[in-house]
Scaffold this active site. Sequence first.
Site, PDB file in Angstrom:
ATOM      1  N   SER A   1       0.840  -1.200   0.000  1.00  0.00           N
ATOM      2  CA  SER A   1       0.000   0.000   0.000  1.00  0.00           C
ATOM      3  C   SER A   1       0.877   1.252   0.000  1.00  0.00           C
ATOM      4  O   SER A   1       1.704   1.426  -0.891  1.00  0.00           O
ATOM      5  CB  SER A   1      -0.964  -0.058   1.186  1.00  0.00           C
ATOM      6  OG  SER A   1      -2.019   0.869   1.036  1.00  0.00           O
TER       7      SER A   1
ATOM      8  N   ASP B   1     -10.013  -4.845  -4.318  1.00  0.00           N
ATOM      9  CA  ASP B   1      -9.449  -3.827  -3.423  1.00  0.00           C
ATOM     10  C   ASP B   1     -10.313  -2.563  -3.465  1.00  0.00           C
ATOM     11  O   ASP B   1     -10.456  -1.938  -4.508  1.00  0.00           O
ATOM     12  CB  ASP B   1      -8.008  -3.504  -3.847  1.00  0.00           C
ATOM     13  CG  ASP B   1      -7.230  -2.734  -2.801  1.00  0.00           C
ATOM     14  OD1 ASP B   1      -7.845  -1.939  -2.072  1.00  0.00           O
ATOM     15  OD2 ASP B   1      -6.013  -2.917  -2.722  1.00  0.00           O
TER      16      ASP B   1
ATOM     17  N   HIS C   1      -7.980  -5.592   0.107  1.00  0.00           N
ATOM     18  CA  HIS C   1      -6.721  -4.874   0.341  1.00  0.00           C
ATOM     19  C   HIS C   1      -5.882  -5.703   1.305  1.00  0.00           C
ATOM     20  O   HIS C   1      -5.834  -5.442   2.504  1.00  0.00           O
ATOM     21  CB  HIS C   1      -7.025  -3.479   0.914  1.00  0.00           C
ATOM     22  CG  HIS C   1      -5.853  -2.541   0.856  1.00  0.00           C
ATOM     23  ND1 HIS C   1      -5.265  -2.141  -0.326  1.00  0.00           N
ATOM     24  CD2 HIS C   1      -5.160  -1.917   1.849  1.00  0.00           C
ATOM     25  CE1 HIS C   1      -4.268  -1.315  -0.065  1.00  0.00           C
ATOM     26  NE2 HIS C   1      -4.179  -1.162   1.242  1.00  0.00           N
TER      27      HIS C   1
END
Length: 225
Positions: free
Chosen positions: A120, A174, A205
Amino acid sequence: MSQELLPCVEIETRPNPTHAVIWMHGLGADGHDFEPIVDEFDTEALPPTRFVFPHAPARPVTINGGYVMRAWYDILSQDFAQRREDPAGVIESAARIEALIARENERGVPDGNIVLAGFSQGGAIALHTALRHGKTLAGVLALSTYLPLADTLAAEASDANAATPIFMAHGRDDAVIPHAFAQKSYEQLKSAGYPIEWQTYFVEHGIVLEEVRDIERWLVRVLKA
């Protein structure tokens, strides 16, 4: 830009590591977040490797109402149609990672034996730093992420890492960083000539076991003894 060394969690797969993976966590997590993944790898298939999991500095995050948390940079907007990342924060964090690379050099690990990895926000910093780094790295592992400051890459990219392998992976479901947005980053990097591998998984995610196995195979390939 501060060069102060970030605190880190470190795991050495064997004594006297010759290789290193510097792995950045996501927003609001810390260096312990990906510490368990080392146990999932067949470390005997890797050269002696030091996994370095730095803790991002604490800072206010705009999209979370200014709440202070560990973050590599401020996220200014939920709107993926405009710039979301704080450029000064990205550049500052890249300098912090450069300092960790320099420390690995001092400990006997050359740039060519170092992978920058991240999830991320951490993956965004891995991409930003690696593609501008002045010496050739072993590879870039970019998970559930995107290319920050994409509009400056062409002017700032280092020739040293023009052929550095990139593994970019993303969850199809996601909702934090949409798959289509991440895919645009992949397509930009591919069109710029980077040797990039793109994999997608049925996950939100996060990371699934199939992805862990693919990461392991990729690490074995790029971290050559």
